[in-house]
Scaffold this motif. Structure first.
Motif, PDB file in Angstrom:
ATOM      1  N   GLY A   1       1.069  -1.027   0.322  1.00 12.15           N
ATOM      2  CA  GLY A   1       0.012  -0.215   0.274  1.00 12.15           C
ATOM      3  C   GLY A   1       1.189   1.144  -0.541  1.00 12.15           C
ATOM      4  O   GLY A   1       2.265   1.276  -0.166  1.00 12.15           O
ATOM      5  N   CYS A   2       0.690   2.402  -0.257  1.00 13.00           N
ATOM      6  CA  CYS A   2       0.423   3.669   0.355  1.00 13.00           C
ATOM      7  C   CYS A   2      -0.157   4.482   1.508  1.00 13.00           C
ATOM      8  O   CYS A   2      -0.925   4.035   1.520  1.00 13.00           O
TER       9      CYS A   2
ATOM     10  N   VAL B   1      -7.091   4.806   5.564  1.00 11.40           N
ATOM     11  CA  VAL B   1      -7.377   5.516   6.670  1.00 11.40           C
ATOM     12  C   VAL B   1      -6.471   6.713   6.262  1.00 11.40           C
ATOM     13  O   VAL B   1      -5.702   6.759   5.485  1.00 11.40           O
ATOM     14  N   LEU B   2      -7.582   7.855   6.506  1.00 15.03           N
ATOM     15  CA  LEU B   2      -7.142   9.604   6.478  1.00 15.03           C
ATOM     16  C   LEU B   2      -6.665   9.412   8.139  1.00 15.03           C
ATOM     17  O   LEU B   2      -7.789   9.168   9.041  1.00 15.03           O
TER      18      LEU B   2
ATOM     19  N   LYS C   1      -5.600  22.541  10.754  1.00 13.29           N
ATOM     20  CA  LYS C   1      -5.973  22.549  12.706  1.00 13.29           C
ATOM     21  C   LYS C   1      -4.787  21.836  13.536  1.00 13.29           C
ATOM     22  O   LYS C   1      -4.106  21.489  14.754  1.00 13.29           O
ATOM     23  N   LEU C   2      -4.911  20.617  12.778  1.00  9.04           N
ATOM     24  CA  LEU C   2      -4.200  19.147  14.440  1.00  9.04           C
ATOM     25  C   LEU C   2      -2.980  18.961  13.309  1.00  9.04           C
ATOM     26  O   LEU C   2      -2.178  18.500  13.856  1.00  9.04           O
ATOM     27  N   THR C   3      -1.729  18.975  12.115  1.00  5.16           N
ATOM     28  CA  THR C   3      -1.438  18.438  11.695  1.00  5.16           C
ATOM     29  C   THR C   3      -0.986  18.970  10.718  1.00  5.16           C
ATOM     30  O   THR C   3      -1.577  18.596  10.080  1.00  5.16           O
ATOM     31  N   GLU C   4       0.761  19.147  10.615  1.00  5.77           N
ATOM     32  CA  GLU C   4       0.645  19.392   8.996  1.00  5.77           C
ATOM     33  C   GLU C   4       1.369  17.718   8.411  1.00  5.77           C
ATOM     34  O   GLU C   4       0.961  17.962   7.351  1.00  5.77           O
ATOM     35  N   ASN C   5       1.469  17.304   8.942  1.00  3.14           N
ATOM     36  CA  ASN C   5       2.321  15.743   8.873  1.00  3.14           C
ATOM     37  C   ASN C   5       0.094  14.724   8.476  1.00  3.14           C
ATOM     38  O   ASN C   5      -0.193  14.196   9.098  1.00  3.14           O
ATOM     39  N   THR C   6      -0.756  15.285   7.685  1.00  8.25           N
ATOM     40  CA  THR C   6      -1.627  14.069   7.324  1.00  8.25           C
ATOM     41  C   THR C   6      -1.682  13.654   6.550  1.00  8.25           C
ATOM     42  O   THR C   6      -0.524  13.394   5.486  1.00  8.25           O
ATOM     43  N   ARG C   7      -2.359  12.526   6.726  1.00  2.86           N
ATOM     44  CA  ARG C   7      -1.964  11.350   6.205  1.00  2.86           C
ATOM     45  C   ARG C   7      -3.009  10.113   4.997  1.00  2.86           C
ATOM     46  O   ARG C   7      -3.841  10.503   5.741  1.00  2.86           O
ATOM     47  N   GLY C   8      -2.531   9.613   4.036  1.00  2.00           N
ATOM     48  CA  GLY C   8      -3.454   8.815   3.958  1.00  2.00           C
ATOM     49  C   GLY C   8      -2.925   7.154   3.031  1.00  2.00           C
ATOM     50  O   GLY C   8      -2.214   7.653   3.130  1.00  2.00           O
ATOM     51  N   ALA C   9      -3.887   6.855   4.098  1.00  5.08           N
ATOM     52  CA  ALA C   9      -3.315   5.186   3.186  1.00  5.08           C
ATOM     53  C   ALA C   9      -4.344   4.191   3.018  1.00  5.08           C
ATOM     54  O   ALA C   9      -5.619   4.613   3.413  1.00  5.08           O
TER      55      ALA C   9
END
Length: 523
Positions: A265-266, A290-291, A308-316
């Motif tokens: 996955g990515c 999953v975000l 707001k929560l972080t710049e490191n938002t992620r998508g799996a």
């Protein structure tokens, strides 16, 4: 056979859910209140205090069998067996009244080098993450599954820091002899992924395989390219493109037979994700994805600009969510290697060619700028050096990995380019981020062979080879000095960065003069 949890002393009065379907894991995660669905169907979770890796909380159990092989330093911290055992027992006791979600899979697309793993998770959303990020076995493979490493993830368990022999409430403990990775106190799922890959990066060189923190893709003629770079430098963006098949976006091995993906996955950064410029990633964030820490609007559409929560938002998401993914996870020996850096000084050329020695030098240096949110405490870009473009995940001495790289370059006539996706026209705060359209054109010229025929000139300070002309790229931006209004200021900043390279490289005491002399130099 997959590992019996009782052999790990894991018992619970509740249910153990093993190898559930994606839809079932999503249902459990929603039922448990772990997240909510976005408009596109992705589950969105907030990871709380820990929105990125916590490097000072990752420890390796110091044992005689590995003691001389690990490069002990600020990223490879050691703990003793007793400390591990005490925390392990505390976590096992904590899980006694919890539902547990178990995933049995493997890492490594090449059958010769794959490693069967089991993930035991307190949260259904983390089991979903593992299901989508690691490689999923067929029924036949599952029947033959033989767990070699187990991850136990208990984000709800908080340690007592120094009292427990560690640094904080969060911990990632790697025990090579017991073949266990113990994670507690953090819900950031990247710890699950990266700890497994750190294990692979330690084991594979002992089998003659070069492990790489990189993305990889395949051209229409079957040519393979790999992209090295730290988080935020553009690995995923530049490798997930319509005209090339994606092998994977983060971790690979390079054996005598070619490149193979570790994962299935990515795990892409989503901050300021553009539906048009990064359509492959944007379209993959659907049901089953999953975000992490992405803000939803009132209609549950993700606002990828909201930090707001972080710049490191992620998508799996699984690699098959990419339209033109190479589902075998394998490719030929690479004809092109790209090193990506996000230079906050604005002085590195946007693309340059590296000799074998220069490639080894820049690989061992691993220069980039840490971007906000990638790790806790980083709020603005900061110049940094991370050996092998992934030092926290490389447990052996960087010279071991660089030697493997040099051997591959010579054996397969591989061309290596350094690409700056960072700033142009001035340092961070003055200049602008490199135009993605131009970066894509430069990378395309490297991959299709155009740059093999190009004319180059050596940069006066960094000693890399800068092309004079590239199709669809303004020639004046190829030499970064041209983009600075004040040329003297450019020289000052370039020499300052060159000095940082030299200071950093002093720790490599055993490298040859040829490699040392391939680095930046100024008078």
């Amino acid at each position: 056979m997959s590992i019996n949890l009782e052999n790990l002393k894991i018992k619970t009065s509740e249910n153990i859910y093993r190898n559930l379907a994606v839809s079932q894991l999503v249902e459990f995660a929603l039922e448990n209140g772990e997240g909510k669905l976005s408009q596109s169907g992705a589950i969105v979770v907030e990871t709380g205090k820990y929105t990125g890796r916590s490097p000072k909380d990752r420890f390796i159990v110091c044992q005689e069998s590995i003691k001389s092989l690990v490069n002990w330093n600020d990223t490879n911290l050691s703990i003793d067996e007793e400390t591990f055992n005490k925390l392990y027992n505390k976590v096992i006791n904590y899980l006694e009244d919890k539902n547990l979600y178990v995933f049995d899979g493997y890492v490594g697309a090449d059958e010769k080098y794959k490693m069967d793993i089991t993930v035991v998770a307190e949260y259904a959303s983390q089991a979903l993450f593992a299901t989508q990020l690691f490689r999923r076995p067929t029924k036949e493979q599952l029947n033959k599954h033989n767990t070699e490493f187990t991850v136990i993830a208990a984000p709800g368990f908080k340690a007592n820091g120094k009292e427990d022999g560690i640094n904080s409430e969060a911990f990632v403990l790697v025990n090579f002899e017991k073949k266990i990775i113990l994670i507690g106190g953090t819900q950031y799922s990247g710890e699950i992924k990266k700890s497994i890959f750190s294990v692979m990066n330690f084991l594979l060189p002992q089998k003659g395989v070069f492990p790489m923190h990189c993305s990889a893709n395949i051209g229409q003629d079957g040519d393979t390219a790999v992209f090295f770079g730290l988080s935020g430098t553009g690995k995923t963006t530049l490798s997930a493109v319509p005209d090339r098949k994606l092998i994977g976006d983060d971790e690979h091995g390079w054996s005598d037979d070619g490149v193979f993906n570790f994962e299935g996955g990515c795990y892409a950064k989503t901050i300021r994700l553009d539906a048009e410029k990064e359509a492959q990633i944007y379209n993959a964030l659907k049901f089953g994805a999953v975000l992490e820490n992405v803000i939803l609007d009132e209609k549950r559409n993700p606002n990828f600009d909201d930090e707001k929560l972080t710049e490191n938002t992620r998508g799996a998401y699984p690699v098959e969510y990419i339209d033109n993914a190479e589902l075998s996870g394998k490719g030929q020996n690479p004809s092109t290697v790209i090193f990506l850096t996000a230079d906050a000084f604005g002085v590195i050329p946007p693309i340059s060619k590296l000799t074998k020695e220069a490639a080894m030098y820049h690989f061992m240096s691993g220069y980039t700028s840490k971007l906000a949110g990638t790790e806790r405490g980083i709020t603005s870009p900061k110049a940094t050096f991370s050996a092998c473009f992934g030092e926290p995940f490389m447990l052996m001495n960087p010279e071991v990995y660089a030697k493997l790289l040099g051997e591959k370059i010579i054996k397969h006539d591989t061309e290596v380019y350094l690409v700056n996706t960072g700033w142009s026209g001035g340092e961070y705060g003055v200049g602008k981020r490199m135009n993605l359209k131009y970066t894509r054109a430069m990378v395309k010229a490297a991959l299709n062979g155009d740059l093999r025929k190009a004319e180059f000139e050596e940069h006066e300070i960094f000693k890399v080879l800068v092309p004079k002309d590239i199709k669809n790229v303004p020639s004046e931006i190829l030499n970064p000095k041209n983009t600075w209004e004040n040329k003297n200021n450019y020289d000052v900043k370039a020499k300052e960065l060159a000095g940082k390279f030299q200071d950093n490289f002093k720790k490599f005491e055993n490298v040859s003069k040829d490699i040392l002399n391939a680095g930046p130099e100024y008078k």
